[in-house]
Scaffold this active site. Structure first.
Site, short mmCIF file in Angstrom:
data_model
loop_
_atom_site.label_atom_id
_atom_site.label_comp_id
_atom_site.label_asym_id
_atom_site.label_seq_id
_atom_site.Cartn_x
_atom_site.Cartn_y
_atom_site.Cartn_z
N LYS A 1 0.85 -1.21 0.00
CA LYS A 1 0.00 0.00 0.00
C LYS A 1 0.88 1.25 0.00
O LYS A 1 1.94 1.27 0.63
CB LYS A 1 -0.90 -0.03 1.25
CG LYS A 1 -1.97 1.06 1.28
CD LYS A 1 -2.86 0.89 2.52
CE LYS A 1 -3.96 1.93 2.57
NZ LYS A 1 -4.84 1.76 3.76
N SER B 1 -9.73 1.60 2.83
CA SER B 1 -8.92 2.39 1.95
C SER B 1 -7.82 1.61 1.22
O SER B 1 -7.24 2.11 0.28
CB SER B 1 -8.26 3.52 2.75
OG SER B 1 -7.35 2.99 3.70
N SER C 1 -9.89 -0.66 6.97
CA SER C 1 -9.30 -0.46 5.64
C SER C 1 -8.62 -1.68 5.03
O SER C 1 -8.25 -1.65 3.86
CB SER C 1 -8.31 0.71 5.68
OG SER C 1 -9.02 1.92 5.75
#
Lengths: 89, 434
Positions: free
Chosen positions: B40, B115, B139
């Site tokens: 990420k 997210s 997330s």
């Protein structure tokens, strides 16, 4: 209930410039969210968490870290190995 | 010996912000040797741009690796790129990215969740077997549920956050995503463990082999996880999945989490307050697009942040600034901390009798792109994932069937530092339906 004036003041505190034409929408979303946060008024008096915390301490020993060059590599204006910032006063 | 890994898969879902066509890895004999892993874009990678999905970090190349990235490299992984995300992790759909939304690998008209949507889509679309995400209020679990893969949020403190660009540091944890429980288990074993650079990281390494033996495991099912706002078809899928765990020998019981009534409000007050402080470092002086040093600090700083932060980030910084301001601190922040403690106590009470709490990960299947345009309606979608972050306990999402051809996630929550048991329950379910 917060007003556009209030949001403008908070934005100033937070150092974020909000366009005049966006203030109305920000304010109405703000009020909508704050109204939801009012449910916290139903929280009966209790205590904040005090989990079994202990301070983690160590001797202040110098260990290898970033070089001055690496630390400055992402800055746009440097001078003698230091980073230039906008004037404060 | 350094080897080459060619990463040439097509990115159909806009899962990546930065991709390396040629990634290098070391023959370390580690458990990830020669495996392509996606990371990420809020996790620092030396020499690879790291943007947090924000224009305010455009061009930033970290001079150091996050602890978890060092661990990946030592395990022989090839880091193939940095995945798309809601800006600074603020969102539930990956639509709040300066690099455009990621789409769901099962249906391009739907969101992948967020997210960590890029990480989940990259795994779900078969571009990589495993990826790292971060989970502040769901997330990792939300996009895992929406994309039909497995995602684990570890106990707060089990994985070092050194090098994770902070958004809400009392809530967030780095964790693994993968197509199978076994892959998630492997990645967890690589990233967990102590790190002197994160004083909240415990010395609790993870060395576990998943076992489907769950006879006698006690599973509590909270009524609040099946209440108002939860799609009945999603609820039915999850109840069927819990039935499969009973088939595997688990005992189930009902329970109640009364603090769920205000958990979401407590979460949003806490995370926005922490964000308002954490994100003050983005001033254009040390990294990201530059500021004009001849103007005065506040004028320049204000314009810089007004132009380069996205709307949701601005909204959360403002909300947090407000919640911490004189006259409101007691009404919002202080109350939220009491509420948070009540959530933790609810979990501890249930975990006296039960080993696992089970329910849906998300109240609905993946939304259509653009469906959640109102901020509060987007926040409300996090209601089932935020309690685990407030309490600091581990939680996994494992795929459990479909509704309208879209994946549904079963969430399994465990006691602090009992990831092993959470993984076993998820593994047992996976074996039961295999």
């Amino acid at each position: 209930m917060v007003l556009e004036n209030d949001v403008e003041g908070i934005a100033k505190l937070a150092d974020i410039h909000i366009q005049k034409e966006e203030l109305g929408e920000f304010t109405s979303q703000f009020n909508h969210i704050l109204e939801y946060f009012d449910i916290l008024d139903t929280v009966s008096d209790g205590e904040e968490g005090k989990a079994d915390l202990v301070n983690v301490l160590r001797e202040d020993v110098v260990t290898p870290s970033l070089t001055q060059e690496a630390a400055c590599a992402n800055a746009h204006e440097t001078e003698d190995g230091h980073i230039r910032a906008p004037r404060v006063m | 010996m350094v080897k080459e890994y060619f990463f040439e898969k097509t990115d159909r879902t806009n899962a990546f912000i930065t991709r390396l066509g040629l990634a290098m890895y070391e023959e370390t004999g580690g458990p990830l040797e020669g495996k392509g892993i996606a990371v990420k874009d809020n996790i620092s990678t030396a020499g690879i741009p790291t943007t947090c999905g924000s224009r305010i970090l455009a061009g930033y190349v970290p001079p150091f690796d996050a602890h978890v990235v060092t661990r990946l490299r030592e395990a022989g992984a090839a880091i193939v790129g940095k995945t798309n995300m809601d800006e600074f992790g603020m969102g539930t759909t990956t639509e709040n990215s300066a690099f455009g939304p990621t789409t769901n690998p099962h249906d391009a008209s739907r969101v992948p969740g967020g997210s960590s949507g890029g990480s989940a889509a990259a795994v779900g679309d078969g571009m990589v077997d495993m990826a790292l995400g971060s989970d502040t209020g769901g997330s990792i679990r939300c996009p895992a549920a929406f994309c039909g893969i497995v995602g684990l949020k570890p106990t707060f403190g089990r994985v070092s956050r050194y090098g994770l660009i902070a958004y809400s540091n009392s809530l967030e944890q780095i964790g693994p995503l993968g197509r199978t429980v076994t892959d998630v288990n492997t990645l967890m074993s690589v990233i967990a463990g102590p790190d002197p650079r994160d004083t909240t990281a415990y010395d609790r390494p993870y060395t576990h082999t998943p076992s489907g033996e769950i006879a006698g495991m006690k599973i509590a099912v909270p009524e609040e996880f099946f209440g108002e706002g939860v799609d009945p078809a999603v609820a039915e899928s999850v109840r069927n999945a819990i039935g499969k765990l009973e088939d595997a020998g688990a005992e189930t019981m009902t329970c109640s989490i009364p603090s769920m009534a205000y958990a979401l409000a407590a979460y949003y007050v806490t995370c926005t307050s922490e964000a308002s402080s954490n994100l003050s470092r983005f001033d254009g002086v040390r990294f990201g697009p530059s500021v004009e040093t001849k103007r005065s600090w506040h004028d320049e700083f204000r314009d810089h942040r007004g132009t380069l932060f996205g709307k949701e980030v601005q909204r959360r910084i403002l909300l947090g600034t407000f919640a911490l301001s004189a006259g409101y601190y007691g009404k919002y922040y202080a109350k939220a901390q009491v509420a948070r403690e009540n959530v933790r106590k609810d979990f501890l009470r249930i975990f006296k009798d039960a080993d696992i709490i089970a329910g849906p990960t998300m109240p609905q299947i993946a939304f259509k792109l653009g469906e959640k345009s109102d901020p509060l309606s987007m926040y409300l979608a996090d209601i089932l994932t935020v309690p685990a972050n407030l309490a600091g306990v581990p939680a996994i999402s494992v795929p459990c069937g479909t509704v309208d051809k879209m994946p549904v996630g079963l969430q399994l929550i465990g006691r602090h530092f009992e990831e092993e048991r959470v993984v076993d329950a998820a593994f047992a379910y996976e074996m039961e339906v295999a």
